[in-house]
Write an enzyme that holds these catalytic residues in place. Structure first.
Site, PDB file in Angstrom:
ATOM      1  CG  HIS A  19     -31.696  -3.396 153.539  1.00 19.31           C
ATOM      2  ND1 HIS A  19     -32.210  -4.628 153.863  1.00 19.31           N
ATOM      3  CD2 HIS A  19     -31.330  -3.480 152.234  1.00 19.31           C
ATOM      4  CE1 HIS A  19     -32.161  -5.417 152.807  1.00 19.31           C
ATOM      5  NE2 HIS A  19     -31.629  -4.749 151.808  1.00 19.31           N
ATOM      6  CE  LYS A  43     -36.562 -12.210 145.052  1.00 21.55           C
ATOM      7  NZ  LYS A  43     -35.737 -11.014 145.036  1.00 21.55           N
ATOM      8  NE  ARG A  92     -24.462  -6.465 149.148  1.00 19.45           N
ATOM      9  CZ  ARG A  92     -25.335  -7.443 148.927  1.00 19.45           C
ATOM     10  NH1 ARG A  92     -25.881  -8.062 149.931  1.00 19.45           N
ATOM     11  NH2 ARG A  92     -25.645  -7.817 147.700  1.00 19.45           N
ATOM     12  CB  SER A 130     -32.447 -10.032 152.381  1.00 19.50           C
ATOM     13  OG  SER A 130     -32.494  -8.676 152.703  1.00 19.50           O
TER      14      SER A 130
HETATM   15  O1  PNS Z   1     -33.265  -5.553 146.579  1.00 16.46           O
HETATM   16  P1  PNS Z   1     -33.395  -6.081 145.191  1.00 16.46           P
HETATM   17  O2  PNS Z   1     -34.327  -7.257 145.156  1.00 16.46           O
HETATM   18  O3  PNS Z   1     -32.060  -6.348 144.545  1.00 16.46           O
HETATM   19  O4  PNS Z   1     -34.107  -4.908 144.338  1.00 16.46           O
HETATM   20  C1  PNS Z   1     -34.290  -5.013 142.962  1.00 16.46           C
HETATM   21  C2  PNS Z   1     -35.197  -3.879 142.437  1.00 16.46           C
HETATM   22  C3  PNS Z   1     -36.496  -3.806 143.206  1.00 16.46           C
HETATM   23  C4  PNS Z   1     -34.469  -2.562 142.596  1.00 16.46           C
HETATM   24  C5  PNS Z   1     -35.437  -4.141 140.919  1.00 16.46           C
HETATM   25  O5  PNS Z   1     -35.852  -5.468 140.743  1.00 16.46           O
HETATM   26  C6  PNS Z   1     -36.481  -3.214 140.315  1.00 16.46           C
HETATM   27  O6  PNS Z   1     -36.261  -2.036 140.172  1.00 16.46           O
HETATM   28  N1  PNS Z   1     -37.667  -3.775 139.969  1.00 16.46           N
HETATM   29  C7  PNS Z   1     -38.785  -3.037 139.423  1.00 16.46           C
HETATM   30  C8  PNS Z   1     -39.044  -3.418 137.970  1.00 16.46           C
HETATM   31  C9  PNS Z   1     -38.130  -2.654 137.025  1.00 16.46           C
HETATM   32  O7  PNS Z   1     -38.121  -1.449 136.969  1.00 16.46           O
HETATM   33  N2  PNS Z   1     -37.318  -3.422 136.257  1.00 16.46           N
HETATM   34  C10 PNS Z   1     -36.354  -2.893 135.330  1.00 16.46           C
HETATM   35  C11 PNS Z   1     -35.006  -2.699 136.014  1.00 16.46           C
HETATM   36  S1  PNS Z   1     -33.788  -2.060 134.920  1.00 16.46           S
END
Ligand code: PNS
Length: 171
Positions: A19, A43, A92, A130
């Site tokens: 990150h 979560k 990645r 993570s």
């Molecule tokens: O690091 P992560 O957990 O893979 O991040 C995922 C994240 C936070 C980018 C994604 O879950 C997100 O954007 N959540 C916010 C809710 C949202 O907008 N959902 C629609 C996504 S198309």
């Protein structure tokens, strides 16, 4: 001239060197980079939102165009409120691509003015996540070199603390 603000969203549970590598790369190409931690009550995270924010703040203090924040609800709505025009995500390996593409396309459908920009972390971190860091730390393995030393220390304290609680409950 237009200032380009980008959001780097994620769970950051915990922040890894991968990150940080991406934050450094992003800070070089965007005028402002907002690292946004998702507030997700559904979560269960190892670190609380405040702990994750604190770790990110500590580790990004050296970048003067990087800000740490938290958000809930739709990412696109948050991005519009922040006047951001880009979302930064790391890729990645090819296995990340499908999920990331789906999310990028859905976000574009919801908010066509927002562009998703993918960057690759240094190849040393291409296998780092993570989830694996949490698993290794919980099972007593070393996460040295995978997370910054202050995060390593917090992981140690958190996991030792949790184990003490389990031992106390068993008594
Ligand atoms: O690091 P992560 O957990 O893979 O991040 C995922 C994240 C936070 C980018 C994604 O879950 C997100 O954007 N959540 C916010 C809710 C949202 O907008 N959902 C629609 C996504 S198309």
């Amino acid at each position: 001239m237009k200032r380009v603000i980008a959001i780097y969203p994620g769970s950051f549970d915990p922040l890894t060197n991968g990150h940080l590598d991406l934050i450094e790369r992003g800070s070089k190409i965007f005028d402002e980079l907002i690292v946004a931690v998702l507030r997700n009550p559904e979560k269960e995270a190892l670190f609380s939102l405040e702990e994750r924010r604190a770790m990110l703040k500590e580790m990004t203090a050296g970048f003067d165009n990087v800000r740490v924040d938290a958000f809930d609800g739709l990412l696109v709505d948050y991005a519009v409120r922040q006047k951001a025009s880009a979302v930064l995500r790391g890729i990645r390996a090819i296995s990340d691509y499908e999920y990331e593409l789906q999310m990028a396309m859905m976000n574009r459908k919801l908010e066509p003015r927002l562009e998703t920009v993918f960057m690759m972390p240094a190849e040393t971190y291409s296998y780092l996540s993570s989830r694996l860091v949490r698993e290794i730390a919980k099972l007593g393995g070393s996460v040295q070199g995978l997370v910054p030393p202050p995060v390593e220390e917090r992981l140690r304290r958190k996991i030792n603390g949790d184990q003490k609680i389990v031992r106390l409950r068993r008594k």
